[in-house]
Write a protein that holds these residues in place. Structure first.
Motif, mmCIF file in Angstrom:
data_model
loop_
_atom_site.group_PDB
_atom_site.id
_atom_site.type_symbol
_atom_site.label_atom_id
_atom_site.label_comp_id
_atom_site.label_asym_id
_atom_site.label_seq_id
_atom_site.Cartn_x
_atom_site.Cartn_y
_atom_site.Cartn_z
ATOM 1 N N LYS A 229 0.828 -1.206 0.000
ATOM 2 C CA LYS A 229 0.000 0.000 0.000
ATOM 3 C C LYS A 229 0.864 1.258 0.000
ATOM 4 O O LYS A 229 0.583 2.221 -0.713
ATOM 5 C CB LYS A 229 -0.932 0.002 1.213
ATOM 6 N N GLU A 230 1.937 1.240 0.811
ATOM 7 C CA GLU A 230 2.809 2.407 0.888
ATOM 8 C C GLU A 230 3.536 2.633 -0.431
ATOM 9 O O GLU A 230 3.611 3.760 -0.939
ATOM 10 C CB GLU A 230 3.822 2.239 2.013
ATOM 11 N N LYS A 231 4.061 1.559 -1.011
ATOM 12 C CA LYS A 231 4.761 1.687 -2.289
ATOM 13 C C LYS A 231 3.795 2.108 -3.394
ATOM 14 O O LYS A 231 4.161 2.869 -4.295
ATOM 15 C CB LYS A 231 5.447 0.371 -2.654
ATOM 16 N N ASN A 232 2.579 1.618 -3.299
ATOM 17 C CA ASN A 232 1.576 1.990 -4.283
ATOM 18 C C ASN A 232 1.363 3.499 -4.295
ATOM 19 O O ASN A 232 1.278 4.126 -5.353
ATOM 20 C CB ASN A 232 0.259 1.281 -3.965
ATOM 21 N N ARG A 233 1.263 4.083 -3.115
ATOM 22 C CA ARG A 233 1.082 5.534 -3.020
ATOM 23 C C ARG A 233 2.293 6.268 -3.609
ATOM 24 O O ARG A 233 2.153 7.281 -4.284
ATOM 25 C CB ARG A 233 0.858 5.940 -1.562
ATOM 26 N N THR A 234 3.496 5.727 -3.341
ATOM 27 C CA THR A 234 4.711 6.332 -3.867
ATOM 28 C C THR A 234 4.741 6.261 -5.386
ATOM 29 O O THR A 234 5.054 7.241 -6.062
ATOM 30 C CB THR A 234 5.960 5.623 -3.309
ATOM 31 N N TYR A 235 4.393 5.103 -5.935
ATOM 32 C CA TYR A 235 4.366 4.936 -7.387
ATOM 33 C C TYR A 235 3.422 5.942 -8.027
ATOM 34 O O TYR A 235 3.747 6.580 -9.031
ATOM 35 C CB TYR A 235 3.926 3.514 -7.756
ATOM 36 N N HIS A 236 2.244 6.088 -7.434
ATOM 37 C CA HIS A 236 1.254 7.024 -7.965
ATOM 38 C C HIS A 236 1.784 8.451 -7.940
ATOM 39 O O HIS A 236 1.639 9.195 -8.914
ATOM 40 C CB HIS A 236 -0.043 6.932 -7.169
ATOM 41 N N ARG A 237 2.386 8.848 -6.811
ATOM 42 C CA ARG A 237 2.901 10.212 -6.686
ATOM 43 C C ARG A 237 3.985 10.515 -7.719
ATOM 44 O O ARG A 237 3.999 11.571 -8.329
ATOM 45 C CB ARG A 237 3.464 10.452 -5.271
ATOM 46 N N VAL A 238 4.892 9.570 -7.895
ATOM 47 C CA VAL A 238 6.008 9.774 -8.826
ATOM 48 C C VAL A 238 5.513 9.839 -10.266
ATOM 49 O O VAL A 238 5.874 10.734 -11.027
ATOM 50 C CB VAL A 238 7.057 8.647 -8.657
ATOM 51 N N VAL A 239 4.665 8.886 -10.656
ATOM 52 C CA VAL A 239 4.207 8.833 -12.040
ATOM 53 C C VAL A 239 3.334 10.041 -12.383
ATOM 54 O O VAL A 239 3.444 10.599 -13.479
ATOM 55 C CB VAL A 239 3.441 7.516 -12.305
#
Length: 244
Positions: A229-239
């Motif tokens: 879940k945490e990495k998912n949020r990071t991926y979304h923010r970066v992309v």
């Protein structure tokens, strides 16, 4: 003041612009009416454009659409040094922040044509079915969904006349579901797919828009075992920072 417009050239450009706005195609009569020119005048122009594959004729409907040669013109636009520099910069940003593979593609009919790829500086432990020069169906790839997010159900059915083929158990196979997914992209401005084209791989993508229309898209591909879940949020923010 006398106009410097060259009528035959203007008609060619008007036809191309008209067809770019009519995704489901348009007849010769409709073209003539739309650009206010006699059919007898534009017919030779149409035939030349057909021969050069700048337009395509569906003989079953007698409707004209843009041809494959226009894709080459669009691709050459993307080959512009400054454009490529910008796109590669965004892709490198994704790779450096996330440590996963980033790709860029454009729409080619109902497929994504992959044009650029950036890998992290480490052994890549995922195997993608996509590569530069590869074409994959737009409906089951994140890049594709980012490129067709403005399409409605009727336009999708025209884009994929043979339906939505299943590649994995997660592949979207009905137009209602696909349309719902694309409506979400309009809101979130990020497209995603989880194991729809490749098992154990998920992707996120954003469109690169020119005049509010997607001309390309950038994605990141991630193995599902690295998703939290945490990495998912990071991926979304970066992309999402790379959106056009």
């Amino acid at each position: 003041m006398k106009s410097s417009t060259h009528k035959p050239t203007e008609r060619v450009l008007n036809i191309l612009q008209l067809l770019s706005e009519k995704r489901d195609g348009i007849t010769l009569t409709e073209i003539a009416q739309s650009i206010h020119a006699p059919k007898s005048t534009i017919y030779p122009i149409i035939q030349t454009m057909l021969d050069r594959k700048f337009i395509h004729l569906d003989k079953s409907t007698l409707k004209y659409t843009l041809g494959i040669s226009t894709l080459g013109i669009g691709a050459s636009y993307l080959n512009n040094e400054e454009m490529i520099k910008f796109i590669k910069k965004e892709m490198n940003y994704i790779v450096n922040r996330i440590g996963e593979t980033s790709q860029m593609g454009i729409l080619d009919g109902g497929n994504v044509l992959y044009l650029l790829k950036e890998d992290p500086n480490k052994d890549n432990d995922i195997r993608l079915v996509s590569y530069v020069g590869k074409r994959l169906p737009a409906y089951c790839t994140a890049l594709g969904k980012a490129l067709i997010y403005q399409y409605n159900k009727e336009e999708l059915q025209l884009l994929f006349p043979e339906g939505l083929k299943r590649f994995t158990k997660n592949t979207v196979t009905d137009f209602d579901t696909l349309e719902k997914q694309l409506k979400k992209v309009k809101i979130d401005y990020i497209a995603s797919e989880i194991e729809e084209i490749t098992k154990h791989v998920c992707c996120y993508a954003v469109p690169l828009n020119v005049n509010e229309k997607p001309v390309a898209a950038i994605s990141v591909s991630i193995p599902t075992f690295r998703i939290t879940k945490e990495k998912n949020r990071t991926y979304h923010r970066v992309v999402i920072t790379c959106k056009g």
